[in-house]
Design a protein around this motif. Structure first.
Motif, short mmCIF file in Angstrom:
data_model
loop_
_atom_site.label_atom_id
_atom_site.label_comp_id
_atom_site.label_asym_id
_atom_site.label_seq_id
_atom_site.Cartn_x
_atom_site.Cartn_y
_atom_site.Cartn_z
N VAL A 1 112.86 47.13 21.94
CA VAL A 1 113.69 46.89 23.12
C VAL A 1 112.90 46.11 24.18
O VAL A 1 113.42 45.16 24.78
CB VAL A 1 114.21 48.22 23.70
N SER A 2 111.66 46.49 24.39
CA SER A 2 110.83 45.80 25.38
C SER A 2 110.65 44.33 25.02
O SER A 2 110.73 43.44 25.88
CB SER A 2 109.45 46.47 25.49
N GLN A 3 110.43 44.06 23.73
CA GLN A 3 110.24 42.68 23.29
C GLN A 3 111.53 41.87 23.44
O GLN A 3 111.49 40.69 23.80
CB GLN A 3 109.75 42.66 21.85
N ALA A 4 112.67 42.52 23.16
CA ALA A 4 113.95 41.81 23.29
C ALA A 4 114.21 41.43 24.74
O ALA A 4 114.64 40.30 25.04
CB ALA A 4 115.08 42.69 22.75
N LEU A 5 113.96 42.34 25.67
CA LEU A 5 114.16 42.03 27.08
C LEU A 5 113.21 40.92 27.54
O LEU A 5 113.60 40.02 28.29
CB LEU A 5 113.94 43.29 27.92
N ALA A 6 111.96 40.99 27.07
CA ALA A 6 110.97 39.98 27.46
C ALA A 6 111.35 38.61 26.92
O ALA A 6 111.25 37.59 27.62
CB ALA A 6 109.59 40.39 26.96
N GLN A 7 111.79 38.55 25.67
CA GLN A 7 112.15 37.26 25.07
C GLN A 7 113.38 36.68 25.75
O GLN A 7 113.51 35.46 25.89
CB GLN A 7 112.40 37.43 23.57
N ALA A 8 114.31 37.55 26.15
CA ALA A 8 115.51 37.09 26.85
C ALA A 8 115.21 36.71 28.30
O ALA A 8 116.08 36.16 28.99
CB ALA A 8 116.59 38.17 26.81
N ASN A 9 114.00 37.06 28.75
CA ASN A 9 113.56 36.74 30.11
C ASN A 9 114.42 37.42 31.17
O ASN A 9 114.81 36.82 32.18
CB ASN A 9 113.53 35.23 30.35
N ILE A 10 114.74 38.70 30.90
CA ILE A 10 115.50 39.48 31.88
C ILE A 10 114.82 40.84 32.04
O ILE A 10 113.98 41.23 31.23
CB ILE A 10 116.97 39.70 31.44
N SER A 11 115.20 41.56 33.07
CA SER A 11 114.75 42.93 33.26
C SER A 11 115.88 43.87 32.89
O SER A 11 117.05 43.46 32.82
CB SER A 11 114.32 43.17 34.71
N ALA A 12 115.57 45.12 32.67
CA ALA A 12 116.59 46.10 32.34
C ALA A 12 117.65 46.19 33.43
O ALA A 12 118.84 46.42 33.15
CB ALA A 12 115.95 47.47 32.10
N GLY A 13 117.24 45.97 34.65
CA GLY A 13 118.18 46.04 35.77
C GLY A 13 119.22 44.95 35.77
O GLY A 13 120.23 45.05 36.50
N ASP A 14 119.03 43.90 34.98
CA ASP A 14 120.01 42.81 34.89
C ASP A 14 121.16 43.15 33.95
O ASP A 14 122.19 42.45 33.95
CB ASP A 14 119.34 41.52 34.39
N LEU A 15 121.01 44.17 33.13
CA LEU A 15 122.00 44.48 32.10
C LEU A 15 123.30 45.02 32.71
O LEU A 15 123.29 45.75 33.70
CB LEU A 15 121.44 45.51 31.12
N ASP A 16 124.40 44.65 32.07
CA ASP A 16 125.71 45.18 32.47
C ASP A 16 126.12 46.38 31.62
O ASP A 16 126.94 47.19 32.05
CB ASP A 16 126.79 44.10 32.34
N ALA A 17 125.56 46.48 30.42
CA ALA A 17 125.90 47.59 29.52
C ALA A 17 124.90 47.62 28.37
O ALA A 17 124.19 46.64 28.12
CB ALA A 17 127.32 47.44 28.98
N ILE A 18 124.87 48.76 27.68
CA ILE A 18 124.06 48.91 26.47
C ILE A 18 124.99 49.35 25.35
O ILE A 18 125.69 50.36 25.47
CB ILE A 18 122.93 49.94 26.66
N ALA A 19 125.03 48.57 24.29
CA ALA A 19 125.82 48.91 23.11
C ALA A 19 124.90 49.48 22.04
O ALA A 19 123.76 49.02 21.90
CB ALA A 19 126.55 47.68 22.58
N TYR A 20 125.37 50.46 21.31
CA TYR A 20 124.54 51.10 20.29
C TYR A 20 125.39 51.47 19.08
O TYR A 20 126.60 51.67 19.19
CB TYR A 20 123.84 52.35 20.84
N THR A 21 124.75 51.54 17.94
CA THR A 21 125.45 51.94 16.72
C THR A 21 125.67 53.44 16.74
O THR A 21 124.73 54.22 16.72
CB THR A 21 124.65 51.57 15.47
N ARG A 22 126.93 53.83 16.77
CA ARG A 22 127.27 55.26 16.71
C ARG A 22 127.34 55.74 15.26
O ARG A 22 127.05 56.88 14.95
CB ARG A 22 128.62 55.50 17.40
N GLY A 23 127.75 54.87 14.36
CA GLY A 23 127.91 55.22 12.95
C GLY A 23 128.71 54.12 12.27
O GLY A 23 129.13 53.16 12.92
N PRO A 24 128.93 54.23 10.97
CA PRO A 24 128.32 55.22 10.06
C PRO A 24 126.89 54.83 9.71
O PRO A 24 126.46 53.71 9.99
CB PRO A 24 129.24 55.13 8.83
#
Length: 341
Positions: A63-86
């Protein structure tokens, strides 16, 4: 630079043995980072307990690497999507718990995503390839699923055909294991088959009604044949490896194409896509194009990096869900190993 109209979403995928995180701005991927788990090669398949432990180790750096590569901080995010299943419950719990905790700390929505829907929606990532119009048919083929889906819009998925037992990806992997090929076996069969004769050996294709698939009988037939020939000649597998791989691959893909042709005829839909890990198979891709030419279809094949499990597909699914007023953002939503589409 983010404008007021841009939507930034972090997508987290942890359904099996890949820990992946991606950042998407609207439909454009800014970063897509994946950490694999080589430990499973020692066992010839995914060990659930080892997978969940590896996710715990990988998720923060990924996650840290993804944010760094995108050149944004966590505070810039509007939402977090995650795999619930299956998927594997232990693996899902790692990703979902991390995503919900991070979202709660940031005061933004945590959006649960259906893993198989995300595979289909990967077609809508901005990759300069044609995007399928609605409705379209999608053949989703992975290690755990084989489905034909009628996709009417980003939220309406109708499964019109699926396997009654084993998935096509499992048939590839189990056949490869029987041949002594390293894990993961599907890509190894694809590689070996390139120099083989697909018509050298013939295997049984189970007969099932409707648009259903069945691969358990094929696996049994393949195992019995290989074991019988090996008793006659101890070097049978080594001497015929390329032809065995080409023949079993041809049989599996032929079964998939036959059902897809029937589905297209039944629905009258001529826009046909593939998705899932097995959609990276080169023979499946070439056969889809050949069948499409015969029947006048328009086909849609995702880039290789969006075929196997990845955070980008979760991010694009989250992007659609973010715009859905009826989206589920409850932190009490729990991960689930089984989740009907």
């Amino acid at each position: 630079m983010k404008s007021n109209s841009d939507i930034l979403i972090l997508g987290i995928e942890s359904s099996c043995d890949d820990t992946s995180a991606a950042v998407i701005k609207n439909d454009k991927i800014l970063a897509n980072i994946t950490a694999g788990q080589d430990v499973h090669k020692l066992y010839g398949g995914v060990v659930p307990e080892l997978a969940s432990r590896a996710h715990q180790k990988h998720i923060v750096p990924v996650v840290s690497q993804a944010l760094a590569q995108a050149n944004i901080s966590a505070g810039d995010l509007d939402a977090i999507a995650y795999t619930r299943g299956p998927g594997l419950l232990g693996s899902l719990l790692v990703g979902s718990s991390f995503a919900k905790s991070m979202a709660q700390a940031l005061g933004i929505p945590a959006i649960p995503v259906h893993h198989m829907k995300a595979h289909v929606l990967a077609h809508f990532i901005d990759s300069h390839l044609p995007v399928p119009p609605f409705p379209f048919l999608n053949l989703t083929v992975s290690g755990g699923h084989t489905q034909i889906i009628k996709v009417s819009d980003p939220f309406t998925f109708d499964v019109i055909g699926q396997t009654l037992d084993d998935a096509a990806g499992e048939a590839f992997d189990k056949s490869a294991k029987l041949l002594g090929l390293p894990y993961p076996g599907g890509p190894e069969i694809d590689r070996q088959a390139k120099s083989g004769d697909k018509n050298r050996f013939t295997f049984t294709k189970p007969k099932v009604e409707g648009l259903s698939f069945s691969f358990s009988g094929l696996k049994t037939n393949f195992r019995n044949f290989v074991e019988k020939e090996t008793r006659r000649n101890a070097d049978f597998k080594r001497d015929n490896m390329a032809d065995l791989c080409a023949s079993i691959q041809h049989t599996i893909v032929e079964m998939l194409m036959e059902r897809l042709v029937e589905a297209a005829a039944l629905t009258g839909i001529k826009h046909v896509a593939i998705a899932g890990g097995v959609s990276a198979n080169s023979y499946l891709r070439t056969q889809l194009v050949a069948v499409a030419d015969k029947y006048g279809w328009q086909t849609y094949i995702p880039p290789f990096e969006y075929c196997t499990d990845n955070g980008a597909m979760i991010a694009i699914a989250g992007y659609f869900e973010f715009q859905n007023k009826e989206r589920d953002t409850s932190l009490s939503t729990s991960a689930t190993a089984r989740w009907e589409m």
